[in-house]
Design a protein around this motif. Structure first.
Motif, PDB file in Angstrom:
ATOM      1  N   GLN A  51       0.810  -1.213   0.000  1.00  0.00           N
ATOM      2  CA  GLN A  51       0.000   0.000   0.000  1.00  0.00           C
ATOM      3  C   GLN A  51       0.849   1.272   0.000  1.00  0.00           C
ATOM      4  OE1 GLN A  51      -2.493   0.711   3.398  1.00  0.00           O
ATOM      5  NE2 GLN A  51      -0.960   0.013   4.847  1.00  0.00           N
ATOM      6  N   GLY A  76      -0.394   4.705   4.525  1.00  0.00           N
ATOM      7  CA  GLY A  76      -1.652   4.031   4.296  1.00  0.00           C
ATOM      8  C   GLY A  76      -2.316   3.651   5.605  1.00  0.00           C
ATOM      9  N   ASP A 118       0.359  -0.029  -4.582  1.00  0.00           N
ATOM     10  CA  ASP A 118      -1.088   0.197  -4.671  1.00  0.00           C
ATOM     11  C   ASP A 118      -1.518   1.111  -3.519  1.00  0.00           C
ATOM     12  OD1 ASP A 118      -3.790   0.070  -5.296  1.00  0.00           O
ATOM     13  OD2 ASP A 118      -4.043  -2.012  -4.679  1.00  0.00           O
ATOM     14  N   PRO A 119      -0.987   2.357  -3.504  1.00  0.00           N
ATOM     15  CA  PRO A 119      -1.293   3.245  -2.382  1.00  0.00           C
ATOM     16  C   PRO A 119      -2.773   3.599  -2.253  1.00  0.00           C
ATOM     17  CG  PRO A 119      -0.064   4.414  -4.077  1.00  0.00           C
ATOM     18  CD  PRO A 119      -0.093   2.971  -4.474  1.00  0.00           C
ATOM     19  N   GLU A 120      -3.519   3.486  -3.319  1.00  0.00           N
ATOM     20  CA  GLU A 120      -4.966   3.748  -3.235  1.00  0.00           C
ATOM     21  C   GLU A 120      -5.731   2.486  -2.842  1.00  0.00           C
ATOM     22  OE1 GLU A 120      -6.050   5.509  -6.946  1.00  0.00           O
ATOM     23  OE2 GLU A 120      -4.744   7.235  -6.623  1.00  0.00           O
ATOM     24  N   ARG A 121      -5.033   1.372  -2.727  1.00  0.00           N
ATOM     25  CA  ARG A 121      -5.555   0.074  -2.311  1.00  0.00           C
ATOM     26  C   ARG A 121      -6.711  -0.419  -3.186  1.00  0.00           C
ATOM     27  NH1 ARG A 121      -5.089   2.752   2.409  1.00  0.00           N
ATOM     28  NH2 ARG A 121      -7.280   2.584   2.945  1.00  0.00           N
ATOM     29  N   LYS A 122      -6.627  -0.156  -4.478  1.00  0.00           N
ATOM     30  CA  LYS A 122      -7.681  -0.599  -5.397  1.00  0.00           C
ATOM     31  C   LYS A 122      -7.745  -2.124  -5.470  1.00  0.00           C
ATOM     32  CE  LYS A 122      -7.560   3.502  -8.310  1.00  0.00           C
ATOM     33  NZ  LYS A 122      -7.215   4.046  -9.627  1.00  0.00           N
ATOM     34  N   ARG A 150      -8.987  -3.751  -2.225  1.00  0.00           N
ATOM     35  CA  ARG A 150     -10.452  -3.796  -2.096  1.00  0.00           C
ATOM     36  C   ARG A 150     -11.035  -4.928  -2.938  1.00  0.00           C
ATOM     37  NH1 ARG A 150      -9.517   1.624  -1.502  1.00  0.00           N
ATOM     38  NH2 ARG A 150      -9.761   2.208  -3.672  1.00  0.00           N
TER      39      ARG A 150
END
Length: 176
Positions: free
Chosen positions: A71, A136, A93-97, A100
């Motif tokens: 993240q 994150g 994946d810092p936006e954690r798409k 999810r």
């Protein structure tokens, strides 16, 4: 929502820390392990990566591909995880798409329980994996997925604390 065995793996298309394109469909016909980690300077996460690097030649010889998600942003991953010369794709994946998509969750109790893994934490510190900036979701728990050649999840493992990963024996059983 957590995923379970026998469900199709969730499709993704991303770039790794070196700019190479990685998509789930690239692994059709192969055995795959997807791993989700906390942040780039997490000592327990880096210890796990170190262990997987040691096991990678054997796993790869038995046909296992691996992809690891973090993240943290690319720059932090290169500064911490990237120092280990990881032989498989590392995905920022810092936006954690993708997190999810795979139902990776956070837990304050899991965060607190993970702090009780004193022997693993000491081992991480001895190897030079010291805590740094938490990027994150601090309480994010790790998760590991074993995906079959037909891109169906064979094992979905959600960590119960910040240092809980799929046991190595489970990976070996998956490889036969």
């Amino acid at each position: 929502m957590k995923l379970e065995a026998s469900q199709p793996a969730r499709d993704f298309e991303v770039d790794d820390i070196h700019g190479s394109h990685v998509a789930l469909r690239d692994y059709a016909g192969k055995k795959l392990m997807l791993s989700f980690y906390r942040y780039a300077s997490c000592p327990l996460c880096n210890l796990r990566i170190s262990e997987l690097i040691q096991l990678y030649p054997s796993f790869h010889e038995k046909g296992l591909s691996m992809v690891a998600f973090w993240q943290s942003p690319r720059e932090s991953i290169l500064q911490h995880v990237g120092k280990q010369d990881v032989p498989f794709p590392i995905i920022p994946d810092p936006e954690r798409k993708v997190y999810r998509l795979y139902g990776v969750e956070s837990s304050w109790m899991g965060y607190l329980r993970g702090g009780m893994r004193l022997s693993r934490m000491a081992r991480a510190f001895r190897k030079g994996f010291l805590p740094g900036k938490a990027e994150g979701e601090t309480t994010l728990l790790p998760a590991d997925f074993l995906v079959g050649p037909d891109l169906t999840i064979q094992t979905a493992y959600y960590g119960k604390d910040i240092g809980d990963h799929l046991p190595i024996g489970e990976i070996e059983r998956f490889l036969g």
